[in-house]
Design a protein around this motif. Structure first.
Motif, PDB file in Angstrom:
ATOM      1  N   PRO A   1       4.619 -24.398   2.759  1.00 40.99           N
ATOM      2  CA  PRO A   1       4.146 -25.122   3.945  1.00 40.99           C
ATOM      3  C   PRO A   1       5.119 -25.184   5.124  1.00 40.99           C
ATOM      4  CG  PRO A   1       4.835 -26.654   2.255  1.00 40.99           C
ATOM      5  CD  PRO A   1       5.000 -25.289   1.670  1.00 40.99           C
ATOM      6  N   ASP A   2       6.347 -24.689   4.959  1.00 43.24           N
ATOM      7  CA  ASP A   2       7.292 -24.691   6.082  1.00 43.24           C
ATOM      8  C   ASP A   2       7.320 -23.274   6.636  1.00 43.24           C
ATOM      9  OD1 ASP A   2       8.788 -27.437   5.990  1.00 43.24           O
ATOM     10  OD2 ASP A   2       8.538 -26.768   3.919  1.00 43.24           O
ATOM     11  N   ILE A   3       6.733 -23.123   7.824  1.00 39.97           N
ATOM     12  CA  ILE A   3       6.480 -21.754   8.311  1.00 39.97           C
ATOM     13  C   ILE A   3       7.109 -21.547   9.680  1.00 39.97           C
ATOM     14  CG2 ILE A   3       4.685 -20.092   8.950  1.00 39.97           C
ATOM     15  CD1 ILE A   3       2.773 -21.665   7.098  1.00 39.97           C
ATOM     16  N   ARG A   4       7.892 -20.486   9.752  1.00 41.35           N
ATOM     17  CA  ARG A   4       8.504 -20.140  11.018  1.00 41.35           C
ATOM     18  C   ARG A   4       8.170 -18.694  11.354  1.00 41.35           C
ATOM     19  NH1 ARG A   4      14.807 -21.096  12.337  1.00 41.35           N
ATOM     20  NH2 ARG A   4      14.657 -20.393  14.486  1.00 41.35           N
ATOM     21  N   LEU A   5       7.892 -18.450  12.611  1.00 41.62           N
ATOM     22  CA  LEU A   5       7.662 -17.076  13.050  1.00 41.62           C
ATOM     23  C   LEU A   5       9.012 -16.373  13.106  1.00 41.62           C
ATOM     24  CD1 LEU A   5       5.387 -15.216  14.278  1.00 41.62           C
ATOM     25  CD2 LEU A   5       6.361 -15.823  16.493  1.00 41.62           C
ATOM     26  N   VAL A   6       9.102 -15.190  12.520  1.00 42.01           N
ATOM     27  CA  VAL A   6      10.388 -14.484  12.589  1.00 42.01           C
ATOM     28  C   VAL A   6      10.302 -13.271  13.519  1.00 42.01           C
ATOM     29  CG1 VAL A   6      10.045 -13.197  10.421  1.00 42.01           C
ATOM     30  CG2 VAL A   6      12.323 -13.623  11.210  1.00 42.01           C
ATOM     31  N   HIS A   7       9.092 -12.719  13.650  1.00 44.19           N
ATOM     32  CA  HIS A   7       8.917 -11.574  14.549  1.00 44.19           C
ATOM     33  C   HIS A   7       7.423 -11.423  14.806  1.00 44.19           C
ATOM     34  CE1 HIS A   7      10.192  -8.097  16.653  1.00 44.19           C
ATOM     35  NE2 HIS A   7       9.775  -7.196  15.794  1.00 44.19           N
ATOM     36  N   TYR A   8       7.073 -10.879  15.977  1.00 44.90           N
ATOM     37  CA  TYR A   8       5.649 -10.796  16.346  1.00 44.90           C
ATOM     38  C   TYR A   8       5.507  -9.631  17.311  1.00 44.90           C
ATOM     39  CZ  TYR A   8       1.115 -12.925  17.848  1.00 44.90           C
ATOM     40  OH  TYR A   8      -0.199 -13.206  18.115  1.00 44.90           O
ATOM     41  N   GLN A   9       4.731  -8.638  16.928  1.00 43.29           N
ATOM     42  CA  GLN A   9       4.639  -7.450  17.771  1.00 43.29           C
ATOM     43  C   GLN A   9       3.238  -6.847  17.748  1.00 43.29           C
ATOM     44  OE1 GLN A   9       6.986  -4.291  16.023  1.00 43.29           O
ATOM     45  NE2 GLN A   9       6.712  -5.087  13.968  1.00 43.29           N
ATOM     46  N   GLY A  10       2.832  -6.341  18.909  1.00 42.97           N
ATOM     47  CA  GLY A  10       1.652  -5.485  18.958  1.00 42.97           C
ATOM     48  C   GLY A  10       2.137  -4.072  18.729  1.00 42.97           C
ATOM     49  N   ILE A  11       1.456  -3.332  17.861  1.00 36.47           N
ATOM     50  CA  ILE A  11       1.806  -1.911  17.662  1.00 36.47           C
ATOM     51  C   ILE A  11       0.583  -1.096  18.087  1.00 36.47           C
ATOM     52  CG2 ILE A  11       2.458  -0.124  16.003  1.00 36.47           C
ATOM     53  CD1 ILE A  11       4.718  -1.974  16.291  1.00 36.47           C
ATOM     54  N   TYR A  12       0.784  -0.354  19.151  1.00 38.97           N
ATOM     55  CA  TYR A  12      -0.316   0.315  19.836  1.00 38.97           C
ATOM     56  C   TYR A  12      -0.141   1.831  19.717  1.00 38.97           C
ATOM     57  CZ  TYR A  12      -2.835   1.833  24.113  1.00 38.97           C
ATOM     58  OH  TYR A  12      -3.629   2.468  25.010  1.00 38.97           O
ATOM     59  N   LYS A  13      -1.091   2.456  19.028  1.00 38.66           N
ATOM     60  CA  LYS A  13      -1.067   3.927  18.916  1.00 38.66           C
ATOM     61  C   LYS A  13      -2.181   4.476  19.783  1.00 38.66           C
ATOM     62  CE  LYS A  13       0.508   4.047  14.147  1.00 38.66           C
ATOM     63  NZ  LYS A  13       0.562   4.856  12.941  1.00 38.66           N
ATOM     64  N   PRO A  14      -1.841   5.095  20.898  1.00 41.83           N
ATOM     65  CA  PRO A  14      -2.887   5.627  21.770  1.00 41.83           C
ATOM     66  C   PRO A  14      -3.685   6.742  21.086  1.00 41.83           C
ATOM     67  CG  PRO A  14      -0.708   5.741  22.812  1.00 41.83           C
ATOM     68  CD  PRO A  14      -0.492   5.343  21.382  1.00 41.83           C
ATOM     69  N   ALA A  15      -4.877   6.993  21.612  1.00 46.81           N
ATOM     70  CA  ALA A  15      -5.715   8.084  21.098  1.00 46.81           C
ATOM     71  C   ALA A  15      -4.927   9.390  21.126  1.00 46.81           C
ATOM     72  CB  ALA A  15      -6.960   8.215  21.982  1.00 46.81           C
ATOM     73  N   ARG A  16      -5.010  10.142  20.019  1.00 45.45           N
ATOM     74  CA  ARG A  16      -4.425  11.490  19.905  1.00 45.45           C
ATOM     75  C   ARG A  16      -2.896  11.545  19.883  1.00 45.45           C
ATOM     76  NH1 ARG A  16      -7.464  14.854  17.394  1.00 45.45           N
ATOM     77  NH2 ARG A  16      -9.583  14.231  17.801  1.00 45.45           N
TER      78      ARG A  16
END
Ligand SMILES: O=C(O)CCC(=O)C(=O)O
Length: 251
Positions: free
Chosen positions: A95-110
């Motif tokens: 129940p003790d929760i901390r964000l350690v990292h947060y990222q969008g990973i975007y792979k463009p078409a092709r």
């Protein structure tokens, strides 16, 4: 969303879990629009980094990162405070929760590139491996567009990694496991709005995007907030690793 005892047992045994329908179609469409708005703004500011290539201008191999997503757009901040998400994470690390990292990973078409085999806690170094990764699909994630791959049951191993490029030429520490036996690897295909959740020592990779559509994902990494700050936290900007939930104290 509370995980069942069976799901938690499976996660502990196999090191990963897939879950469909975490978000509905409207929520996904809204997140996708905010994701593209953010990616375009960061690209214009030259702050969208290619995290799998030593050349940021590599036109054939692009894995764009929306770094510290919650500091880039309020919609991403709202998501990490969503009790559906925190209930799920609580089932895995308490129940003790901390964000350690947060990222969008975007792979463009092709041109979307592959991500090499790695273990997330090689980066974070959270003690006792008390950290978990939740990857949200904003497009149907398939083998052809570069879904995640896992090695079931291999999350008890600590594997050697090597740096991906010469850091005197380009900054940024990104690693991959140079040699790994891939026997038994499974593709974690999930429809848009679904989750691929993995233990922080689960080796994972993703392949190139060979389709004509982008493959967008949000990777959220959480640790047990009772533990001391790992080194990684110290190099991130102010406010990058908020505590999101604390254990309720009995009255
Ligand atoms: O989105 C991907 O393809 C890879 C994400 C990943 O490896 C991670 O979040 O650790």
């Amino acid at each position: 969303m509370h995980l069942t005892a069976d799901q938690i047992a499976r996660f502990e045994r196999e090191g990963y879990l897939l879950s469909e329908g975490f978000l509905g179609a409207e929520e996904v469409a809204h997140l996708r629009a905010c994701y593209m708005e953010t990616a375009e703004r960061l690209a214009a500011e030259r702050a969208l980094e290619n995290v799998q290539s030593g050349g940021d201008r590599d036109e054939d191999y692009q894995v764009w990162q929306i770094r510290t997503a919650h500091l880039q757009h309020p919609i991403f901040r709202m998501l990490i405070h969503d009790s559906r998400l925190l209930d799920l994470v609580e089932g895995l690390i308490g129940p003790d929760i901390r964000l350690v990292h947060y990222q969008g990973i975007y792979k463009p078409a092709r041109t979307g590139g592959a991500v090499g085999w790695h273990q997330d806690n090689h980066y974070f170094n959270v003690p006792e491996d008390r950290t978990v990764s939740v990857w949200l699909a904003l497009d149907d994630a398939t083998v052809r567009n570069g879904c995640m791959w896992y090695l079931p049951g291999r999350h008890g191993e600590r594997l050697a990694h090597e740096q991906l490029w010469d850091t005197s030429v380009k900054k940024g520490f990104y690693f991959a496991i140079p040699e790994i036996d891939e026997a038994g690897a499974v593709a974690a295909e999930v429809p848009a709005g679904g989750l691929a959740i993995h233990h922080c020592r689960m080796p994972h990779k993703s392949l190139r995007n060979e389709t004509d559509q982008p493959r967008r994902g949000l990777a959220m990494h959480f640790m047990d907030a009772r533990l001391a700050d790992p080194e990684m936290v110290k190099i991130l900007p102010e406010g990058a690793t908020p505590v999101l939930r604390r254990a309720r104290v009995a009255a």
